[in-house]
Write an enzyme that holds these catalytic residues in place. Structure first.
Site, short mmCIF file in Angstrom:
data_model
loop_
_atom_site.label_atom_id
_atom_site.label_comp_id
_atom_site.label_asym_id
_atom_site.label_seq_id
_atom_site.Cartn_x
_atom_site.Cartn_y
_atom_site.Cartn_z
N ASP A 40 0.82 -1.33 0.03
CA ASP A 40 0.08 -0.12 -0.12
C ASP A 40 0.95 1.24 -0.10
OD1 ASP A 40 -2.24 -1.83 0.44
OD2 ASP A 40 -1.98 -1.74 2.63
N GLU A 216 -11.26 -0.80 -3.44
CA GLU A 216 -10.83 -0.06 -2.26
C GLU A 216 -9.45 0.50 -2.74
OE1 GLU A 216 -9.47 -3.28 0.22
OE2 GLU A 216 -7.77 -3.80 -0.87
#
Length: 473
Positions: A40, A216
């Site tokens: 991420d 997401e």
């Protein structure tokens, strides 16, 4: 694909990338992976000349931060722990997906966390630091971002559009079903949303619902009169991939009808380059500010034992991306580990790029299959200070001349192939700021285009020299 406009400007104070038209962007080259066991990833280039990088640590217990004056320098930069999870209660488990933003003279980190008594009670939280250097000073907990639904929520990101700051995030709505959807809301300050959020995307395509129903990890870039929002879909294994939402810059972003969704992933696993599960991206710019850089994580293998969330080996990667003639982003494929590829634009036909088609090398405009027009400039197979041009989507295949025609073919290990696939890189014959490639085994013959096909031919006239000159991008 034609480079319609290369980058520009990083609107750091706004916390997002806003591109403005300029000239074609010069080539950049990086080496992947950038950071092991960092998922991420979020990288921003600040006005102080530093890149700041944060990412998820696989222990899910802390927030880390590093900085460097170059993107590649982030690989070896010292990493600091700027915050650790609580020992009990809120923010005590699953510390996920931090993002760092500079807003109104202060630094903010958005992240997700669970509770000690319910590790899956994931919610969004914000840290604030008033120091000019986010590695100094103290981080204040601004607390949880409250949303109308008190449900599983994560991956907050923020951007400014037409003077309004927005928060985008992923959240579960039991009325919709399992998994997460994407939401958008204006903000009254960096930790507070206002009004009724808009649900702008629900996972409906088959590629969004493998393993889990997931939208997401949103990230925003604005260009060419549009707002582009990438996001990630499906489970966090080899099925993880990136989708794209697009809205007109003049539209009401809070109207879900303003957003259109790509029917297919725009970035996905690639077995040829051994890259699996690319996603949860962010955007930054090259050191000169002229090239767009995609930041993302993936794994170097497909098969995972057990829960993918327990596999620590997602790693941070970066690569340049380009823009199609219609003004949409073209991310290509996750490139192989090692040095990143470049493109060769024709000097005298500047809308055309070197690409392969049925393995024959040619120049062509609007190469939407981006990887066909990307080559890694590597140490020459024939040695002697030469270079070779390796195909991006066919690793192990190289640009070589055969009967003076240029083809992309697999290295068969022979001395003949190594010689045919090796070239001396020269200053551009028509422009010293560009490049030309001279055959090592047939000196005086250069890669040049003729009737849009590539050959190894001698050059003598000004037209010949222009045909044998290329601009690296």
């Amino acid at each position: 694909m034609r480079r319609v406009a290369a980058l520009a400007v990083l609107a750091v104070a706004a916390g997002l990338l806003v591109a403005t038209p300029a000239t074609a962007a010069p080539a950049v080259q990086y080496t992947n992976p950038l950071a092991a066991q960092r998922a991420d990833p979020h990288i921003v280039k600040h006005t102080d000349g530093y890149y700041y990088m944060t990412a998820t640590a696989p222990e899910y217990d802390r927030i880390v931060l590093r900085r460097a004056t170059t993107l590649q320098g982030l690989a070896s930069a010292a990493e600091s722990v700027i915050w650790r999870r609580h020992t009990s209660g809120e923010m005590a488990a699953h510390i996920w997906a931090p993002e760092i933003h500079y807003i109104d003279g202060r630094w903010y980190i958005y992240f997700a966390a669970g509770r000690s008594d319910d590790v899956w009670a994931i919610r969004m939280y914000v840290l604030e630091n008033a120091s000019a250097n986010p590695l100094a000073g103290s981080w204040t907990e601004r607390g949880r971002i409250a949303t109308p639904l008190n449900t599983f929520s994560l991956d907050a990101t923020t951007f400014v559009h037409n003077g309004t700051r927005y928060l985008a995030w992923a959240q579960n709505d039991p009325a919709v079903g399992s998994g997460t959807n994407l939401y958008l809301a204006p903000m009254s300050n960096p930790w507070t949303i206002t009004g009724t959020p808009a649900r702008i995307s629900v996972p409906t395509y088959s590629w969004e619902t493998i393993g889990h129903r997931v939208n997401e990890g949103a990230a925003v870039i604005q260009r060419n009169g549009r707002v582009f929002m990438t996001y990630s879909a499906s489970a966090t294994d080899a099925n993880y991939c990136m989708g794209l939402l697009t809205a007109s810059a003049t539209s009401n972003l809070m109207n879900p009808a303003s957003w259109s969704k790509s029917a297919q992933p725009v970035f996905r696993s690639n077995a040829a380059t051994s890259q699996y599960g690319p996603g949860h991206n962010s955007f930054t710019v090259s050191e000169d500010g002229q090239s767009d850089i995609l930041v993302y994580h993936d794994r170097g293998y497909r098969d995972i034992s057990g829960d993918p969330l327990n596999d620590p080996n997602r790693r941070t990667r970066i690569q340049k991306f380009y823009w199609n003639a219609d003004g949409t982003p073209n991310f290509g494929i996750p490139v192989a580990d090692g040095i990143t590829p470049q493109r060769l634009r024709s000097y005298n036909l500047p809308d055309r790029y070197v690409r392969h088609w049925d393995y024959r090398a040619r120049i062509e405009a609007n190469v939407t299959n981006l990887a066909d027009s990307q080559f890694r400039v590597v140490t020459g197979l024939g040695g002697g200070g030469s270079v070779s041009l390796e195909s991006t989507n066919f690793p192990g295949y190289y640009l070589r001349h055969r009967n003076y025609e240029l083809w992309v073919e697999r290295n068969d290990g022979s001395a003949t192939f190594r010689a045919d696939a090796s070239f001396h890189r020269r200053a551009g014959l028509a422009d010293a700021a560009a490049v030309s490639f001279e055959s090592t085994n047939f000196p005086g013959r250069y890669i040049r285009h003729s009737s849009n096909l590539l050959y190894a031919q001698p050059v003598s006239t000004a037209t010949d020299r222009a045909d044998a000159t290329f601009v690296l991008e």
